[in-house]
Design a protein around this motif. Structure first.
Motif, mmCIF file in Angstrom:
data_model
loop_
_atom_site.group_PDB
_atom_site.id
_atom_site.type_symbol
_atom_site.label_atom_id
_atom_site.label_comp_id
_atom_site.label_asym_id
_atom_site.label_seq_id
_atom_site.Cartn_x
_atom_site.Cartn_y
_atom_site.Cartn_z
ATOM 1 N N GLU A 1 -19.031 -25.833 8.344
ATOM 2 C CA GLU A 1 -18.640 -25.919 9.764
ATOM 3 C C GLU A 1 -18.143 -24.550 10.194
ATOM 4 N N ASP A 2 -18.706 -24.055 11.310
ATOM 5 C CA ASP A 2 -18.335 -22.703 11.741
ATOM 6 C C ASP A 2 -17.071 -22.641 12.586
ATOM 7 N N GLU A 3 -16.747 -23.746 13.277
ATOM 8 C CA GLU A 3 -15.541 -23.697 14.127
ATOM 9 C C GLU A 3 -14.300 -23.915 13.275
ATOM 10 N N ASP B 1 -22.191 -29.562 9.732
ATOM 11 C CA ASP B 1 -22.294 -29.367 11.177
ATOM 12 C C ASP B 1 -23.739 -28.977 11.493
ATOM 13 N N MET C 1 -24.886 -27.191 14.650
ATOM 14 C CA MET C 1 -24.955 -25.858 15.245
ATOM 15 C C MET C 1 -24.167 -24.885 14.380
HETATM 16 CA CA CA Z 1 -20.847 -25.569 15.115
#
Ligand code: CA
Length: 226
Positions: A8-10, A52, A54
């Motif tokens: 997950e990037d966030e 995730d 995106m």
């Molecule tokens: Ca994302």
């Protein structure tokens, strides 16, 4: 203790997921982009991946497809944005096992994780030895003995018994026997299953007409009672 990988990037979401899962007693690995996440999944072999969609560098669909292409069966729980129905379909097509729509509650997250981990532990719990009275069936060696005498079982009979033993007292349908034991190469009928069960009973049951272990479940199939 299960090891989970969060891709997950966030950062706030990643941290919230990590905290919630660690509080539940899981060991948690994290990755902030698809490429790092894929590498981590291949190297660390986690028990579950939270993925995730995106993501920078490689999106969630690509990560999941690549894992499956390489033969990894690790359960994947995809995290999709609200209302993105197409995402869910694409995710399942890419080989994801389940999806969770953001925003989700911690309870919902933990319930999905528990369900997926349970499913995996069921699949991997294979019986290696089965005892029916004084008959002992060893699935890894493909041998069966009663006392000191060998009991001859065919490969199909071993496979049928394995399926019954793995089901742990639950009924196994005739269709499932055909799928697993015969596969799609032959064209047997459900009658074939019944004939093989009759043969198994003749070899294993003290009284094949009143089976003690391989029970008939009417209209369904068979069940092993141990
Ligand atoms: Ca994302």
């Amino acid at each position: 203790m299960p090891r989970l990988l969060i891709i997950e990037d966030e950062r706030p979401m990643r941290t919230a997921l990590k905290d919630a899962l660690e509080a539940e007693g899981h060991r948690v690995l994290v990755a902030a982009d698809g490429e790092t996440g894929l590498a981590s999944a291949l190297e660390e072999k986690p028990d579950l991946v939270l993925l995730d969609i995106m993501l920078p560098r490689l999106d969630g669909f690509a990560v999941c497809s690549e894992l499956r292409r390489l033969g990894h069966t690790v359960p994947v729980l995809m995290l999709t944005a609200k209302g993105q129905v197409e995402d869910r379909v694409t995710g399942l097509d890419a080989g994801a096992d389940d999806y969770l729509v953001k925003p989700f509650s911690t309870d919902e997250l933990l319930a999905r994780v528990r369900a997926l981990l349970r499913r995996v532990s069921h699949q991997t719990r294979r019986q290696t030895v089965l005892a029916l009275g004084d008959t002992r069936i060893d699935f890894s060696k493909q041998t069966a003995t009663r006392g000191r005498r060998a009991v001859h079982l065919t490969a199909k009979e071993f496979a049928m018994l394995q399926l019954l033993a793995d089901a742990a007292g639950e009924p196994v349908t005739r269709e499932r026997f055909l799928d697993v034991v015969w596969g799609y190469t032959a064209f047997p009928t459900t009658r074939t299953v019944d004939n093989h069960v009759a043969s198994l009973r003749a070899k294993l049951e003290p009284d094949p007409d009143a089976p003690r272990w391989i029970k008939t479940v009417h209209g369904v199939g068979y069940r092993l009672e141990t």
